[in-house]
Design a protein around this motif. Structure first.
Motif, PDB file in Angstrom:
ATOM      1  N   GLY A 278       0.786  -1.233   0.000  1.00  0.00           N
ATOM      2  CA  GLY A 278       0.000   0.000   0.000  1.00  0.00           C
ATOM      3  C   GLY A 278       0.817   1.281   0.000  1.00  0.00           C
ATOM      4  O   GLY A 278       0.328   2.335   0.413  1.00  0.00           O
ATOM      5  N   LEU A 279       2.074   1.204  -0.473  1.00  0.00           N
ATOM      6  CA  LEU A 279       2.936   2.390  -0.496  1.00  0.00           C
ATOM      7  C   LEU A 279       3.354   2.762  -1.923  1.00  0.00           C
ATOM      8  O   LEU A 279       4.398   3.378  -2.131  1.00  0.00           O
ATOM      9  N   LYS A 280       2.527   2.413  -2.881  1.00  0.00           N
ATOM     10  CA  LYS A 280       2.868   2.662  -4.275  1.00  0.00           C
ATOM     11  C   LYS A 280       3.085   4.147  -4.554  1.00  0.00           C
ATOM     12  O   LYS A 280       4.098   4.543  -5.137  1.00  0.00           O
ATOM     13  N   GLU A 281       2.134   4.981  -4.143  1.00  0.00           N
ATOM     14  CA  GLU A 281       2.241   6.415  -4.412  1.00  0.00           C
ATOM     15  C   GLU A 281       3.373   7.049  -3.612  1.00  0.00           C
ATOM     16  O   GLU A 281       4.084   7.922  -4.116  1.00  0.00           O
ATOM     17  N   LYS A 284       6.558   6.157  -5.327  1.00  0.00           N
ATOM     18  CA  LYS A 284       6.679   6.877  -6.599  1.00  0.00           C
ATOM     19  C   LYS A 284       7.124   8.321  -6.371  1.00  0.00           C
ATOM     20  O   LYS A 284       8.047   8.812  -7.035  1.00  0.00           O
ATOM     21  N   LEU A 285       6.481   8.996  -5.412  1.00  0.00           N
ATOM     22  CA  LEU A 285       6.832  10.383  -5.119  1.00  0.00           C
ATOM     23  C   LEU A 285       8.243  10.494  -4.564  1.00  0.00           C
ATOM     24  O   LEU A 285       9.023  11.377  -4.951  1.00  0.00           O
ATOM     25  N   TYR A 287      10.722   8.299  -4.930  1.00  0.00           N
ATOM     26  CA  TYR A 287      11.691   7.899  -5.938  1.00  0.00           C
ATOM     27  C   TYR A 287      11.964   9.029  -6.923  1.00  0.00           C
ATOM     28  O   TYR A 287      13.121   9.327  -7.250  1.00  0.00           O
ATOM     29  N   GLU A 288      10.893   9.662  -7.394  1.00  0.00           N
ATOM     30  CA  GLU A 288      11.070  10.729  -8.389  1.00  0.00           C
ATOM     31  C   GLU A 288      11.801  11.922  -7.798  1.00  0.00           C
ATOM     32  O   GLU A 288      12.659  12.520  -8.454  1.00  0.00           O
ATOM     33  N   MET A 289      11.492  12.247  -6.547  1.00  0.00           N
ATOM     34  CA  MET A 289      12.139  13.412  -5.944  1.00  0.00           C
ATOM     35  C   MET A 289      13.601  13.126  -5.606  1.00  0.00           C
ATOM     36  O   MET A 289      14.490  13.942  -5.870  1.00  0.00           O
ATOM     37  N   THR A 290      13.882  11.953  -5.032  1.00  0.00           N
ATOM     38  CA  THR A 290      15.267  11.638  -4.669  1.00  0.00           C
ATOM     39  C   THR A 290      16.124  11.341  -5.897  1.00  0.00           C
ATOM     40  O   THR A 290      17.324  11.625  -5.899  1.00  0.00           O
ATOM     41  N   SER A 291      15.519  10.794  -6.950  1.00  0.00           N
ATOM     42  CA  SER A 291      16.272  10.509  -8.172  1.00  0.00           C
ATOM     43  C   SER A 291      16.838  11.772  -8.793  1.00  0.00           C
ATOM     44  O   SER A 291      17.895  11.748  -9.428  1.00  0.00           O
TER      45      SER A 291
END
Length: 334
Positions: A278-281, A284-285, A287-291
């Motif tokens: 249940g931690l998909k979003e 995603k948030l 991962y995108e920010m730290t990437s």
């Protein structure tokens, strides 16, 4: 333009944390959640005799205490990095991934076994990668050794003499050695353009001797280590296939050859694991920010690596919430 974009990003963070500034919500105050990890560690140590009553519970305890120790260590490292944005981003992602794992430990009853024994496959994979690297570099060295041999022979034919005059023979030998050194240095210059680990030893050994040394000594050493790992892995598989507690999680008909090949493997991506709990979003948030900071992008290149107070507050707010859930999950699991 880049500075303008970065300023917009900072302004958004400043507006998000405006209330925090009014209440003097400092970094030190945000870090209060680390206390829960220290308390959990003390609790685990204190109650070890009660918690560890079998091989199964020993694994659960070992995972729990190691996980807590690791989190305490990386948080301490973060505090010593002087607001390093790269470290802040990597730590945030690592702690989120830890949260995902602790949720899987509660959701999937045999997941703790997979996590605990995954190190056998990971060590084997690591050794294989080192061996592949060595073989790759040995082939490069052999290529240059062959080229050096060809050019050196051509050079010897060019400058050798049939004269019986000692002085002429001495001068010819000297010329051959000088030209051979030029050939070697030119090839060495070319070789250093390749991305390698061992080329810096060329001056000491030369292409041929270095390739032989790596193949007979270093490569052999790592291949022996790989065989040792594979032997330990095979013995562990045979042992687990006979354990009743292991069979209770993976079925009574357990073939030891399938334990590490199938039973203990988790081929899901981090995104798939996050979705499963249940931690998909959230993933995603995060991962995108730290990437944006952890990978080479125009943003990571052209913006400061010193985290602003607002960026620290933002990441620490996330970290504190992750830690809160992690400590709860480990308390239940252990």
């Amino acid at each position: 333009m880049i500075n303008k974009i970065y300023c917009i990003y900072k302004c958004i963070l400043e507006s998000c944390f405006a209330d925090n500034k009014k209440t003097n919500n400092t970094i030190e105050k945000n870090l209060i959640k680390k206390k829960s990890l220290n308390e959990l560690k003390l609790k685990l140590v204190k109650h070890k005799r009660v918690l560890v009553t079998s091989e199964e519970t020993h694994i659960q305890y070992d995972l729990s205490i190691t996980l807590v120790d690791k989190l305490i260590h990386i948080i301490d490292e973060l505090l010593n990095t002087k607001n390093d944005l790269h470290k802040l981003a990597s730590t945030t992602r690592y702690i989120l991934e830890t949260l995902i794992i602790t949720k899987l430990l509660l959701k999937e009853e045999n997941y703790f076994v997979k996590i605990y024994f995954a190190i056998y496959n990971q060590q084997e994979n690591k050794s294989n990668l080192i061996i592949q690297r060595l073989k790759y570099e040995i082939e490069i060295l052999k290529k240059y050794a062959e080229e050096h041999f060809v050019q050196a022979n051509q050079n010897r034919s060019k400058y050798s003499t049939q004269s019986n005059d000692d002085e002429q023979r001495l001068q010819a030998t000297k010329k051959i050695m000088e030209e051979n050194e030029k050939i070697f240095q030119q090839l060495r210059k070319e070789a250093l353009k390749d991305i390698t680990i061992f080329m810096n030893q060329l001056n000491n050994y030369g292409f041929d001797a270095l390739s032989i040394m790596l193949e007979k000594d270093t490569l052999q050493e790592y291949e022996n280590k790989l065989k040792e790992i594979q032997s330990l892995k095979s013995e562990k598989a045979k042992q687990l296939s006979k354990e009743q507690w292991f069979k209770s999680y993976f079925g009574t008909s357990v073939q030891h050859t399938q334990i590490f090949q199938k039973m203990l493997k988790d081929t899901r991506s981090w995104q798939e694991k996050a979705e499963a709990v249940g931690l998909k979003e959230e993933y995603k948030l995060n991962y995108e920010m730290t990437s944006a900071f952890l990978h080479f992008t125009s943003y990571s290149l052209l913006t400061s690596n010193i985290a602003s107070q607002d960026e620290i507050d933002y990441k620490y707010r996330l970290i504190n919430q992750y830690i809160k859930q992690i400590t709860t999950n480990i308390s239940i699991f252990s």
